[in-house]
Design an enzyme around this catalytic site. Structure first.
Site, short mmCIF file in Angstrom:
data_model
loop_
_atom_site.label_atom_id
_atom_site.label_comp_id
_atom_site.label_asym_id
_atom_site.label_seq_id
_atom_site.Cartn_x
_atom_site.Cartn_y
_atom_site.Cartn_z
NE ARG A 227 46.93 41.77 53.10
CZ ARG A 227 47.16 40.81 51.82
NH1 ARG A 227 47.41 41.63 50.74
NH2 ARG A 227 47.35 39.52 51.87
CG HIS A 264 43.61 42.92 47.22
ND1 HIS A 264 44.13 43.50 47.97
CD2 HIS A 264 44.54 41.63 47.20
CE1 HIS A 264 45.46 42.99 48.70
NE2 HIS A 264 45.33 41.80 48.12
#
Length: 301
Positions: A227, A264
């Site tokens: 993350r 992502h």
């Protein structure tokens, strides 16, 4: 009838409603923001980053299913109803694709691919010094969960020297295990390529910072596949995800010569597999069987 509410962007909803309607026809499906529903009638929720406070408005909620392996979007909700189990989506295909992504970027760095890509852009036939021997290249993986372990095994099988660091000791054949705060420095000092696959928790937020980088050997490379919240952008050496997604056009990381930028996309949850996963776990719960992959809120994963 059992009601499953999808708290996802409306445009994405058909990705899951279509397979769910096919494989779980007994479920009543509703999409937040699209369909009318009674909050008290909602039994289950399938989501990724629901609005803070929303889940607390569903008084008869039994289980919350995450659409991804990461659950930080739920943990950030101060009003999350802690008595309701939060179940992570665990899929071997997702783990395999994440491991592939890790291996790809390790090899791109190890074999100096960015150097040759730039040479091609410049129309220059350039040579460079040979890379460090694979057997002498020390890879360190922060987080030896399912994905971290799979990535470690793949890299071990390519003859890299692999170690992992986690909260507790792990046993993975051919992979050295470090655990706890007391062994973090030793782990970092033996790592030439650092891969972050940690869950995002209060303890791991900002872990990729100047102090950590200073403990790596000179010239170490960092791959963050977890993350953006794990890293402090001002301290960044090289990374693949960012604090803000999408990355703003003005962010200097776009043009930094030592940074590779990707969105992502290391692995995307397969909607049909996710639908089957939710259907099967609802059935288990309704039969009174124990749930698996339930998040421990004290640990954050």
């Amino acid at each position: 009838m059992t009601t499953l509410l999808l708290a996802v962007p409306i445009a994405w909803a058909p990705l899951w409603t279509t397979p769910l309607a096919e494989i779980a026809p007994d479920l009543k499906l509703a999409v937040q923001g699209r369909d009318a529903f009674e909050p008290a009638a909602v039994d289950y929720v399938l989501s990724f980053r629901p609005a803070p406070g929303f889940l607390a408005t569903l008084p008869n909620l039994k289980i919350v299913f995450s659409l991804g392996a990461g659950v930080d979007g739920f943990l950030a909700d101060a009003d999350y109803p802690k008595a309701v189990p939060l179940v992570r989506f665990v899929d071997h295909t997702l783990s395999r694709e994440m491991a592939q992504y890790v291996v790809m970027h390790v090899l791109m760095h190890h074999r100096q691919q960015p150097f040759f890509e730039q040479a091609q852009k410049d129309s220059k036939w350039r040579q460079t010094i040979p890379p460090r021997r694979t057997e002498d290249t020390r890879i360190g993986i922060l987080g030896l969960g399912e994905i971290g372990t799979l990535a470690a095994e793949r890299l071990r099988d390519l003859d890299f020297k692999v170690a992992g660091w986690s909260r507790t000791k792990k046993t993975v054949e051919g992979v050295e295990s470090f655990a706890g705060a007391g062994e973090l420095d030793a782990f970092l000092m033996r790592t030439d390529i650092l891969i972050c696959l940690l869950p995002l928790t209060p303890d791991t937020k900002g872990i990729l910072n100047k102090a950590l980088f200073a403990k790596l050997p000179a010239g170490a490379y960092v791959i963050n596949v977890a993350r953006g919240g794990h890293q402090v952008e001002g301290d960044l050496i090289a990374a693949l995800v960012f604090e803000t997604e999408p990355l703003p056009e003005t962010n200097p990381l776009w043009k930094h010569p030592k940074v590779i930028v990707t969105p992502h996309i290391a692995a995307i949850s397969d909607p049909r597999v996710a639908a089957e996963y939710v259907r099967d776990r609802i059935a288990r719960f309704e039969r009174g069987e124990k749930l698996d992959n339930v998040v421990d809120f004290t640990r954050g994963y």
